[in-house]
Design a protein around this motif. Structure first.
Motif, PDB file in Angstrom:
ATOM      1  N   ALA A  36       0.833  -1.205   0.000  1.00  0.00           N
ATOM      2  CA  ALA A  36       0.000   0.000   0.000  1.00  0.00           C
ATOM      3  C   ALA A  36       0.862   1.248   0.000  1.00  0.00           C
ATOM      4  O   ALA A  36       0.543   2.250  -0.674  1.00  0.00           O
ATOM      5  N   ALA A  37       1.980   1.208   0.728  1.00  0.00           N
ATOM      6  CA  ALA A  37       2.892   2.359   0.741  1.00  0.00           C
ATOM      7  C   ALA A  37       3.526   2.566  -0.643  1.00  0.00           C
ATOM      8  O   ALA A  37       3.673   3.699  -1.103  1.00  0.00           O
ATOM      9  N   LEU A  38       3.895   1.461  -1.284  1.00  0.00           N
ATOM     10  CA  LEU A  38       4.467   1.583  -2.643  1.00  0.00           C
ATOM     11  C   LEU A  38       3.427   2.125  -3.613  1.00  0.00           C
ATOM     12  O   LEU A  38       3.729   2.971  -4.461  1.00  0.00           O
TER      13      LEU A  38
ATOM     14  N   ALA B 248       1.144   4.095  -2.928  1.00  0.00           N
ATOM     15  CA  ALA B 248       0.908   5.515  -2.622  1.00  0.00           C
ATOM     16  C   ALA B 248       2.072   6.401  -3.050  1.00  0.00           C
ATOM     17  O   ALA B 248       2.037   7.613  -2.799  1.00  0.00           O
ATOM     18  N   GLY B 249       3.091   5.804  -3.667  1.00  0.00           N
ATOM     19  CA  GLY B 249       4.172   6.628  -4.200  1.00  0.00           C
ATOM     20  C   GLY B 249       5.536   6.389  -3.594  1.00  0.00           C
ATOM     21  O   GLY B 249       6.531   6.962  -4.055  1.00  0.00           O
ATOM     22  N   ALA B 250       5.638   5.565  -2.553  1.00  0.00           N
ATOM     23  CA  ALA B 250       6.950   5.287  -1.979  1.00  0.00           C
ATOM     24  C   ALA B 250       7.768   4.441  -2.942  1.00  0.00           C
ATOM     25  O   ALA B 250       7.236   3.595  -3.669  1.00  0.00           O
ATOM     26  N   GLU B 251       9.081   4.677  -2.966  1.00  0.00           N
ATOM     27  CA  GLU B 251       9.974   3.868  -3.788  1.00  0.00           C
ATOM     28  C   GLU B 251      10.524   2.682  -3.006  1.00  0.00           C
ATOM     29  O   GLU B 251      10.869   1.648  -3.592  1.00  0.00           O
ATOM     30  N   ILE B 252      10.601   2.851  -1.704  1.00  0.00           N
ATOM     31  CA  ILE B 252      11.121   1.782  -0.836  1.00  0.00           C
ATOM     32  C   ILE B 252      10.299   1.786   0.453  1.00  0.00           C
ATOM     33  O   ILE B 252      10.055   2.841   1.041  1.00  0.00           O
ATOM     34  N   ALA B 253       9.875   0.612   0.888  1.00  0.00           N
ATOM     35  CA  ALA B 253       9.243   0.454   2.199  1.00  0.00           C
ATOM     36  C   ALA B 253      10.137  -0.448   3.037  1.00  0.00           C
ATOM     37  O   ALA B 253      10.684  -1.436   2.537  1.00  0.00           O
ATOM     38  N   THR B 254      10.314  -0.090   4.305  1.00  0.00           N
ATOM     39  CA  THR B 254      11.211  -0.863   5.160  1.00  0.00           C
ATOM     40  C   THR B 254      10.590  -1.075   6.541  1.00  0.00           C
ATOM     41  O   THR B 254       9.704  -0.327   6.965  1.00  0.00           O
ATOM     42  N   VAL B 255      11.075  -2.115   7.204  1.00  0.00           N
ATOM     43  CA  VAL B 255      10.819  -2.339   8.636  1.00  0.00           C
ATOM     44  C   VAL B 255      12.182  -2.495   9.286  1.00  0.00           C
ATOM     45  O   VAL B 255      12.975  -3.339   8.848  1.00  0.00           O
ATOM     46  N   PRO B 256      12.513  -1.709  10.323  1.00  0.00           N
ATOM     47  CA  PRO B 256      13.887  -1.698  10.841  1.00  0.00           C
ATOM     48  C   PRO B 256      14.245  -2.951  11.635  1.00  0.00           C
ATOM     49  O   PRO B 256      13.381  -3.660  12.149  1.00  0.00           O
ATOM     50  N   ALA B 257      15.532  -3.195  11.728  1.00  0.00           N
ATOM     51  CA  ALA B 257      16.062  -4.214  12.635  1.00  0.00           C
ATOM     52  C   ALA B 257      16.107  -3.646  14.050  1.00  0.00           C
ATOM     53  O   ALA B 257      15.935  -2.442  14.263  1.00  0.00           O
TER      54      ALA B 257
END
Length: 957
Positions: free
Chosen positions: A403-405, A407-416
């Motif tokens: 959904a984030a991509l 909406a226009g994001a190029e990269i979605a991440t979840v941190p370590a």
């Protein structure tokens, strides 16, 4: 002894094989009588290389002491050193119990015997009271801390101790561990064992080498282990040290390394279990930086020596049951010591001791990901992504990322390094390994990689000098060197071949990060802020001390779902005690009802709105005919307080009869009728003169038990009649309809029917406290008084009716309610507010629509049967009380005397928390588990609870 001139002493490497003395009992008895002048009976004790007996004067059951027959290879000087070291510790650390040489008819019982197996030294050491920690049962953190404190006290006492024999060469001296391993390893016939030991030893020697020459030396006991400490009768923490047979001069840090090694084979132990011991030792003998670096390598070497020596001893002497019985636990010591890379354990130990954290390695190469619009997703416990149970859906994170991509994001991440709850699809049994070491990445477009890449199984490896990134989910694209778009990629970072596990505990996660670095840095992502939580400290600073919390070191719980609770580290706990959350934590129907009403209106209950009338009708409909008047309040204490005031107002009298050992609340009136000594040790002697008590009608533990429990009702009736005869006719009688405070003990059949009749005969009213057990929890009955085939005049209820929202009610007849006008007026600003009423109706909806009363009956019945089965196997279980999902498991030390197992119950609850189960004690002696989980609990979940409890009862607490 001041003379430090070396004397001839034992050198292990000149005599590797040390067969244990094996004198027959009759020879021991004969030599003992001949040299010490006492006829004895003997009881053989185990030993690795000596021969030990507990000795008793002939025909006596009181031990004279422990007879130690030292291995003949040890010299008189070495034996003298052992005794001198024991005396020094006793002198310098008087709080530590140390056994002395026993005096006999002819002086100290210490001499040389000319035996059938040659010249052997015999001495009798005091048999001091207590129990060792022998075996592999669980060791609580306080016990582990006590072990470390004893090691520290012994080390401190021997800091300046010298002796001519201190230079002896023992196989247990960690300075010689590598040489012992080199000697014994080729002799072991098992190739798999050899391989395990070799790998662990190689890593330990490499880590130890840079600091070995700088480690401080001193004399020490070097065997303060679970086998060689005692805890006094009735005590939990060890306070005595025995067996100074390994005294020598060696590396000071070896003292605590040996102690910690003995912790690692106990049930459930991991390297982290040792931290309380290390901290306790450090408080007595501060560990230097080199010693911290050497510590875990020495534990590994100790484990290797134990494994090889034990196996060698069994090959030499296969009749040595002590040695053969230790093989499995010695191997577990080595496995646990080597289960985490040494640099990580060293970093975790530095943090546990409060030493400065070393900087984590940066990323020297070009960031893997190009600049672009990035969105960081929050998968932590408190994230909205996890609402309404979505954290249990494996697709939740992927859906949010895509959904984030979109909406226009190029990269979605979840941190370590930030606890990740989302996607925990199998939460039970609970695990503490909740902190991820990887970064999750989704790309809007495919990404062509530069640099050196290769495929390893289902992962893509990107290398940069000594560092590497392991990218899971990209193996299929490895041939083209391209990372796929719109696919979940897991990126872990390793340095020098140290690859973190996918998830780990918070303490080890911080250590892994220090050693292996943040994979986010390699991707060009901002660093994840280190975890820091001062909320418990702040709570202690701003709340009154009396406003307690569960557990000494409680988890910080920030989310609930059904019968589960989740802490900020993402660990999931099974909630077995929370009858407040009657229909489960965060039930969507209840949440929606409260939220919708909050959008509309929430105000003082004196305003006119429909919800309060609708809710009053709903709650009254659950009760017998005649209950037509409802008062709304905010808590159980307010409900019972109001019920008492109603009885006083309706009758014009002040006197109230209450059952002893009950708890009804903390307001003035509800506290006045509460006589539980667990809540107030001075309860009975501080009651106001208008409170009159009757015996606790406890058929298990009370004055009348079993069939004799029928006597409680007539005796209570006699008290009521006596009050009336004295001119103090009671306004009412208040009682829990099911003896909840005692742990769910059913009242004797017909008790309330008889007592209610007596109260009414004198014009008083019957008050039913249903705060704990009402609302379907009992399974067979919606209300507790139904079990008694009795109908009260006033019902007080709370807890369950709000499903976690502060809501209570008092329900009665119109003529009783109207009499309250004689006391002035009544209102509760938020009792029955629009939101409270909406939530109360939603709770009733859920109970009815989801069949939760029936669930309480069926699942509760299954749970009760399983608990009863525990009683057949564990003597500590005295009885299983209760009905449905209001149960009590009572622990006793003796099933005849019913001595309450109070200390044991607290310890069981603490260990259950470690196993991921929330449980608390109840009862006047705090020896009953109060089992009252949310009514939505499943059969599978209660099986998890019983299995955990069985494990705790079987392996220790």
């Amino acid at each position: 002894m001041n003379d430090t001139t070396p004397v001839p002493v034992f050198d292990y490497f000149r005599q590797v094989d040390l067969p244990t003395p094996t004198l027959r009992d009759d020879e021991v008895q004969s030599l003992f009588a001949e040299t010490f002048g006492v006829e004895i009976d003997v009881q053989a004790l185990g030993s690795q290389q000596d021969q030990n007996f507990r000795v008793f004067p002939r025909g006596s059951t009181e031990p004279l002491g422990v007879l130690k027959l030292s291995n003949p290879v040890f010299s008189e000087a070495e034996i003298d050193m052992q005794d001198a070291a024991a005396s020094r510790v006793a002198e310098r650390s008087p709080h530590v119990r140390i056994p002395r040489i026993v005096d006999g008819p002819h002086g100290p019982m210490s001499t040389w015997w000319d035996s059938s197996q040659g010249r052997i030294h015999a001495r009798v050491i005091e048999n001091i009271a207590g129990r060792t920690l022998t075996g592999s049962s669980y060791l609580a953190p306080a016990v582990v801390e006590g072990l470390g404190a004893l090691a520290g006290a012994v080390s401190l006492a021997l800091a300046d101790f010298t002796h001519p024999a201190s230079g002896r060469v023992l196989q247990w001296d960690l300075r010689h561990a590598a040489r012992v391993i080199d000697t014994l390893l080729p002799l072991d016939p098992d190739a798999e064992v050899r391989g395990t030991v070799q790998r662990a030893t190689d890593a330990a020697r490499a880590a130890l080498a840079p600091v070995a020459d700088a480690l401080p030396l001193q004399a020490g006991h070097f065997d303060v282990t679970d086998d060689n400490v005692l805890r006094a009768p009735g005590a939990t923490v060890p306070d005595a040290v025995i067996d100074f047979g390994d005294v020598c001069a060696s590396w000071r840090v070896g003292e605590i390394a040996v102690t910690v090694s003995s912790v690692l084979h106990h049930d459930g132990a991991t390297p982290e279990s040792a931290f309380p011991a290390i901290r306790a030792f450090d408080r007595a003998r501060e560990l230097g930086d080199d010693e911290i670096t050497a510590f875990w390598p020495l534990v590994v070497l100790r484990g290797s020596v134990l494994v090889l020596s034990g196996r060698a001893q069994v090959r030499l002497d296969d009749a040595n049951d002590y040695a053969s019985g230790a093989l499995e636990r010695e191997f577990r010591i080595l496995e646990q010591a080597a289960s985490v890379p040494l640099p990580v354990l060293t970093a975790a130990t530095r943090a546990a001791l409060g030493r400065p954290r070393r900087s984590e390695p940066g990323w020297t190469g070009t960031p893997l990901l190009p600049p672009g619009r990035r969105v960081e997703l929050d998968a932590s416990t408190e994230s909205p992504l996890n609402d309404a149970g979505a954290w249990l859906d494996a697709a939740t994170l992927d859906d949010a990322a895509l959904a984030a991509l979109d909406a226009g994001a190029e990269i979605a991440t979840v941190p370590a390094w930030r606890a990740r709850l989302t996607g925990t699809t199998d939460p039970l049994p609970s695990t503490a390994e909740t902190v991820p070491t990887d970064v999750l990445v989704w790309l809007a477009e495919p990404l062509l990689l530069d640099g050196d890449t290769r495929v390893d199984g289902d992962a893509l490896i990107v290398t940069e000098d000594a560092e590497a990134l392991t990218i899971s989910g990209a193996a299929a694209a490895a041939a083209s060197g391209t990372l796929p778009a719109r696919t979940r990629l897991s990126v872990r970072r390793s340095v020098d071949g140290l690859v973190p596990p996918p998830r780990t505990t918070r303490a080890l996660a911080d250590a892994w990060r220090e050693v292996a670095g943040d994979p986010g840095a390699a991707l060009g992502l901002p660093p994840t802020a280190p975890a820091h939580d001062d909320s418990l400290q702040r709570r202690h600073e701003v709340l009154a001390e009396v406003q307690e919390h569960y557990y000494g070191v409680p988890p910080r719980i920030e989310r609930g779902w059904r019968e589960l609770l989740i802490d900020v580290e993402g660990r999931v706990y099974l909630d077995m005690v929370n009858n407040v959350a009657s229909v489960g934590h965060a039930h969507p129907h209840v949440v929606a009802a409260g939220s919708r009403q909050m959008h509309l209106l929430n105000t003082n209950s004196r305003f006119h709105y429909r919800a309060i009338a609708d809710y009053a009708d709903r709650i009254a409909a659950t009760l017998p005919d005649g209950f037509d008047t409802v008062f709304f309040v905010n808590s159980g204490s307010e409900a019972t307080d109001l019920a008492i005031r109603l009885a006083m107002a309706a009758t014009g009298r002040p006197d109230i009869v209450a059952m002893r050992e009950a708890y009804h609340g903390w307001t003035y009136a509800s506290d006045a009728v509460s006589t539980s000594i667990a809540d107030n040790p001075f309860a009975l002697e501080t009651r106001p003169e208008w409170v009159h008590t009757v015996d606790a009608a406890n058929s298990y533990r009370g004055r009348h038990r079993g069939a004799d429990a029928v006597r409680y009702a007539p005796e209570a009736v006699a008290v009521i009649d006596g009050l009336a005869a004295s001119g103090r006719r009671p306004a009412g009688m208040i009682a829990e309809t099911y003896f909840g405070n005692a742990g769910g003990v059913a009242l004797p059949d017909g008790y309330l029917r008889e007592v209610y009749a007596a109260v009414r005969r004198h014009g008083g009213l019957a008050i039913a406290d249903e705060v704990q057990v009402g609302y379907g929890r009992l399974g067979e009955w919606f209300w507790g008084f139904q079990q008694q085939d009795a109908v009260p005049d006033i019902v007080a209820v709370a807890k369950s009716i709000g499903g976690g929202h502060p809501l209570g009610a008092v329900i009665t007849r119109r003529e009783i309610g109207d009499r309250y006008r004689t006391q002035g007026y009544f209102f509760s600003s938020t009792g029955g507010s629009p939101v409270s009423s909406a939530i109360g109706m939603a709770v009733l909806d859920v109970i009815e629509q989801e069949g939760l009363q029936e669930n309480a009956r069926v699942v509760g019945g299954h749970l009760q049967r399983r608990l009863e089965e525990l009683g057949e196997r564990h003597d500590l279980v005295g009885a299983v009380h209760g009905s449905g999902l209001y149960l009590g498991l009572e622990f006793v030390r003796d099933r005849e005397t019913l001595e309450p197992a109070t200390t044991e119950t607290a310890a069981i609850c603490n260990r259950l928390l470690e196993r991921g189960v929330i449980m608390q004690p109840t009862g006047d002696f705090q020896n009953v588990l109060k089992i009252k989980p949310p009514l939505v609990i499943t059969r599978a979940s209660v099986d998890v609870f019983v299995d955990a409890l069985d494990r705790v009862l079987s392996t220790g607490f």
